[in-house]
Design an enzyme around this catalytic site. Structure first.
Site, mmCIF file in Angstrom:
data_model
loop_
_atom_site.group_PDB
_atom_site.id
_atom_site.type_symbol
_atom_site.label_atom_id
_atom_site.label_comp_id
_atom_site.label_asym_id
_atom_site.label_seq_id
_atom_site.Cartn_x
_atom_site.Cartn_y
_atom_site.Cartn_z
ATOM 1 N N HIS A 361 0.389 -1.549 0.208
ATOM 2 C CA HIS A 361 0.338 -0.133 0.215
ATOM 3 C C HIS A 361 1.183 1.653 -0.118
ATOM 4 O O HIS A 361 0.525 2.132 -0.779
ATOM 5 C CB HIS A 361 -0.857 -0.510 1.386
ATOM 6 N N ARG A 468 -10.701 4.948 -1.383
ATOM 7 C CA ARG A 468 -10.552 3.249 -0.309
ATOM 8 C C ARG A 468 -10.937 4.360 1.150
ATOM 9 O O ARG A 468 -9.954 5.306 2.126
ATOM 10 C CB ARG A 468 -9.019 3.002 -0.151
ATOM 11 N N ARG A 504 -15.777 2.881 -1.443
ATOM 12 C CA ARG A 504 -16.213 1.752 -1.442
ATOM 13 C C ARG A 504 -15.533 1.799 0.666
ATOM 14 O O ARG A 504 -15.682 2.308 1.116
ATOM 15 C CB ARG A 504 -14.240 0.760 -1.639
ATOM 16 N N GLU A 602 -11.901 -9.174 -6.894
ATOM 17 C CA GLU A 602 -10.544 -9.647 -6.758
ATOM 18 C C GLU A 602 -10.484 -10.574 -6.170
ATOM 19 O O GLU A 602 -8.777 -11.125 -5.126
ATOM 20 C CB GLU A 602 -10.769 -8.245 -6.301
ATOM 21 N N ASN A 625 -5.333 -5.684 -8.457
ATOM 22 C CA ASN A 625 -3.796 -5.673 -7.446
ATOM 23 C C ASN A 625 -4.730 -7.066 -6.639
ATOM 24 O O ASN A 625 -3.515 -8.074 -6.639
ATOM 25 C CB ASN A 625 -4.488 -4.883 -6.197
ATOM 26 N N ASP A 626 -5.436 -7.053 -6.444
ATOM 27 C CA ASP A 626 -5.680 -8.420 -4.607
ATOM 28 C C ASP A 626 -5.810 -9.525 -5.989
ATOM 29 O O ASP A 626 -5.399 -10.658 -5.708
ATOM 30 C CB ASP A 626 -7.106 -8.181 -4.255
ATOM 31 N N ARG A 636 1.576 -9.729 -2.373
ATOM 32 C CA ARG A 636 1.787 -8.559 -2.788
ATOM 33 C C ARG A 636 2.412 -7.487 -2.604
ATOM 34 O O ARG A 636 3.131 -6.431 -2.780
ATOM 35 C CB ARG A 636 0.620 -7.633 -2.985
ATOM 36 N N CYS A 673 -10.144 -0.881 -11.427
ATOM 37 C CA CYS A 673 -9.741 -0.022 -10.853
ATOM 38 C C CYS A 673 -8.055 -0.134 -10.055
ATOM 39 O O CYS A 673 -8.225 0.319 -8.820
ATOM 40 C CB CYS A 673 -10.797 0.466 -9.237
#
Ligand code: PEP
Ligand code: MG
Length: 753
Positions: A361, A468, A504, A602, A625-626, A636, A673
């Site tokens: 992150h 987020r 989200r 995800e 990403n996930d 990750r 996204c």
């Protein structure tokens, strides 16, 4: 023998320089094994040679540096990347005797590559007299030790390079290699973050000013008590009784005279406040740990927790008074969102972390802020870097410490070129993201921090595809209450009014742990993450949903997105709670408007439930990403697996393609996204799939727009068709980079030096 390889590795790790480390290696290996010679060669990547760095039992020849080409046995070890055992070296077709040295003796040869992060850093070699073979135990020992040494050599080499740079050695090619987190180039001054110290590691130290230490300690206790009591009160309507009870336990423990008076006694006896506090906490925790009653035994944990809290308070006080340099490059083990936020706006130009990976992150935030970042520089002697001039090359994932004037000049020139390119991209700002054959692909922004909003608007984002919401939660010391959340969401919806804003719901867990709600999990990425946390804590989830619905009243540009969905049951339950929040608000006579709802795809199970999910909600949003992490089983955040972590892996692309088709069959739009959407190469494939919107960090908007404006949909579909039929990610990367180069919009060029 088993014990001795451990001893050798320990000695190597403790060596003060690379040269010392290598000398230890050859000396100790030769001692431990019945061999005649041992040597370690390091790879000179620039000249494609192996340089003899240390040897024992080998005649050193003329005294000049011994360099060996790739043709001989060393080259064979590096090519094969495996152990090579040759009983009669002289008879081997790759044997190359060297005229001036004995570096390739003709006896039995044992060579092992020293591999770190896929690079052959060097080769460890042993020789015996002709016809004396290596036995199984010797080979096992050799393999074991070589595998351990590569990491130690990598670490020692990095320390060595930093030391050489700091001592002013002018070498244009001296840099430290890390892993890319955010592209771009920055020149600035390193500011080392205080490590998050564990209370147990605080040493005893003589107090300089006993009264001052006592006063500072008492203030910290009183502040912590006040803060806990007020958090507990403020959160009363939000938290369940058991969570609130935690606060009460801490308040009570701090009120316990024993903890305070014992510490004060120790301070008065001469220890500094932190040392005295550590000793008191250890003593009290130990008393509880010895108790028979299981409940009382767990109180020891609470005592430790309160100990850490006071320590953090004292450290925060120190940090608050911190002055950051004008052009600040934050350097730390990790760099958290809070630490980024602590640097005054406009001063932060670069980020350097010892840990982390491309997708952690910190990296996501760095990219969102457009700040070059290099991570996973594990071996960096960070303590020596504070205040040093530094260059962060986010393209090549390198850092330069105390760079030479020549290097500095090259990078200054590079920054000028970057600024010129940025100006070119700014000229695109008012242009739509439209292909050469007239297809529009709306580009949205991913945001999280307050400053992102301005950047998104500035770059003409057509909406927010991902907000987020956990960021404001992570930046606070307690759960933000409904009113506080309402204000944040309202302001955001107003800033973008008429454009859609996708909020989200809380995605905590994994590597996003709320400091005030610690969760201990063996494997947090497979634990209580995202929607699971929210459904486990409806009291927290409902507050968030209420705040969102209220914020939407009269504006009607909200979209709600649920993260980490893995079953349809989770969606049904979340939708039920959303409906309940809406109903209750109306019953209370408050204005609230129900928004379109989407779910994130995800997790692999969500890919194969895409049809059922699309039937339940208004849109799907793919979190690449996930999705990449869970489909490919690569963490990750783990720098060791950055190579296999690839969102252009054919399996990931096929999964996204499947989701788009399933959603479109049900008439529902799909957004992407994850970071793939912000990569021009990825964006082209997503365009080919027919994805309806892309959402990315604001700094990527214009680059992606340029890519879309340079292709036709037909060409994007052809590239997609080819990519979906490929068997590995490398081929797909090559295909797309070729296409981008051809269109004249290849990636940023490599390092200027
Ligand atoms: C994703 O997983 O792709 C995503 C967008 O969510 P996050 O990076 O916040 O986990
Ligand atoms: Mg995610």
């Amino acid at each position: 023998m088993l014990l001795s390889w451990r001893q050798i590795v320990r000695e190597v790790n403790a060596a003060p320089s690379l040269q010392d480390a290598l000398a230890v290696i050859v000396h100790r290996v030769k001692d431990a094994l019945p061999i005649d010679a041992c040597a370690v060669y390091l790879t000179d990547f620039a000249n494609d040679q192996y340089v003899l760095m240390a040897a024992e039992g080998l005649s050193a020849g003329s005294g000049d540096q011994v360099r060996i080409g790739r043709e001989g046995l060393l080259g064979l070890v590096a090519e094969r990347r495996e152990l090579i055992v040759v009983t009669n070296a002289a008879a081997h077709p790759r044997y190359r005797p060297s005229p001036e040295t004995d570096e390739e003796p003709d006896g039995s040869f044992l060579g092992m590559p020293l591999i770190h992060y896929h690079r052959v850093l060097g080769i460890l070699v042993a020789w015996k007299e002709p016809h004396r073979e290596f036995d199984r135990d010797e080979i096992t020992f050799f393999v074991t030790i070589a595998a351990q040494l590569a990491k130690a050599i990598h670490a020692a080499a990095a320390v060595d390079e930093v030391n050489r740079m700091l001592s002013g050695e002018i070498h244009e090619d001296l840099f430290i290699q890390g892993v890319q987190a955010a592209a771009g180039v920055a020149i600035g001054t390193a500011a080392l973050l205080d490590p998050l110290v564990k209370l147990e590691s605080i040493p005893d130290r003589q107090a300089q000013n006993v009264d001052g230490e006592e006063a500072a300690f008492r203030i910290a206790v009183a502040d912590a008590q006040r803060e806990l009591a007020s958090s507990s009160e403020r959160l009363a309507p939000v938290l369940t009784d058991d969570v609130r009870a935690l606060f009460d336990v801490y308040v009570m423990l701090l009120g316990n005279d024993g903890l305070v008076s014992d510490t004060v006694e120790r301070i008065r006896a001469g220890n500094w406040a932190l040392g005295a506090w550590r000793a008191t906490i250890a003593e009290h925790a130990h008393v509880f740990e010895q108790m028979e009653d299981a409940y009382l035994r767990t109180r020891a944990e609470d005592i430790r927790e309160i100990g850490q809290r006071i320590l953090a308070r004292l450290q925060t006080d120190l940090r608050e008074s911190r002055q950051f340099p004008e052009r600040c490059i934050l350097v730390g083990e990790t760099v958290s969102i809070t630490e980024i936020a602590a640097v005054p706006t406009g001063r932060l130009v670069g980020i350097v972390c010892m840990r982390g990976s491309t997708l952690s992150h910190t990296a996501v935030i760095a990219r969102a802020l457009g700040i070059p970042a290099v991570v996973s520089l594990a071996a960096l002697p960070a303590a020596r870097l504070d205040g040093c001039e530094m260059i962060v090359d986010g393209y090549e994932a390198r850092i330069y410490v105390q760079p030479s004037p020549k290097v500095l000049q090259a990078f200054q020139q590079r920054i000028v070129e970057e600024t010129a390119l940025a100006a070119r991209l700014v000229a695109l700002r008012e242009q739509p993201a439209e292909t050469l054959d007239g297809t529009r692909l709306p580009l949205y922004a991913n945001i999280g921090l307050g400053s992102d909003t301005a950047a998104a608007l500035d770059n003409r984002a057509e909406g927010v595809g991902l907000y987020r919401t956990e960021y404001p939660f992570l930046l606070r010391e307690a759960f933000p209450v409904e009113e506080e959340q309402y204000q944040i969401y309202r302001e955001l919806l107003e800033s973008f009014a008429t454009k859609p804003v996708t909020l989200r719901t809380l995605d905590v867990g994994g590597d996003k742990i709320l400091p005030y709600f610690p969760v201990q999990e063996e494997n947090p990425f497979l634990g209580c993450r995202g929607i699971r946390f929210s459904l486990d804590h409806p009291e927290i989830f409902l507050i968030q949903l209420r705040a969102m619905l209220r914020a939407n009243a009269g504006l009607d540009n909200l979209q709600v997105l649920f993260p980490m969905i893995s079953t349809v049951g989770e969606v049904d339950e979340a939708l039920g709670l959303l409906a309940r929040a809406h109903r209750e608000l109306l019953e209370e006579g408050r204005a609230a408007t129900k928004p379109p709802v989407g779910v994130m795809i995800e997790v692999p199970s969500a890919v194969y439930l895409a049809t059922a999910l699309a039937e339940r909600v208004d849109f799907l949003s793919v979190g690449t990403n996930d999705l990449t992490q869970y489909m490919l089983a690569v963490d990750r955040n783990n720098a060791q697996v950055t190579t296999p972590y690839d969102s252009l892996h054919p399996a990931v692309l096929n999964a996204i393609d499947h989701v788009v088709k399933a959603a479109h069959l049900r008439g529902k739009p799909v957004s992407v996204c994850g970071e793939l959407a912000g990569d021009p190469a990825g964006a082209l494939l997503l365009l080919g799939m027919g994805v309806d919107t892309l959402s990315m960090n604001s700094v990527s908007l214009s680059r992606v727009k340029l890519a879309i404006r340079s292709f036709t949909v037909q060409r994007a579909r052809a590239l997609l068709g080819a990519a979906l039929n490929m068997e590995d990610g490398f081929a797909i990367h090559r295909l797309l980079h070729g296409a981008l180069e051809e269109a004249g919009i290849g990636r940023g060029k490599s390092s200027p030096v």
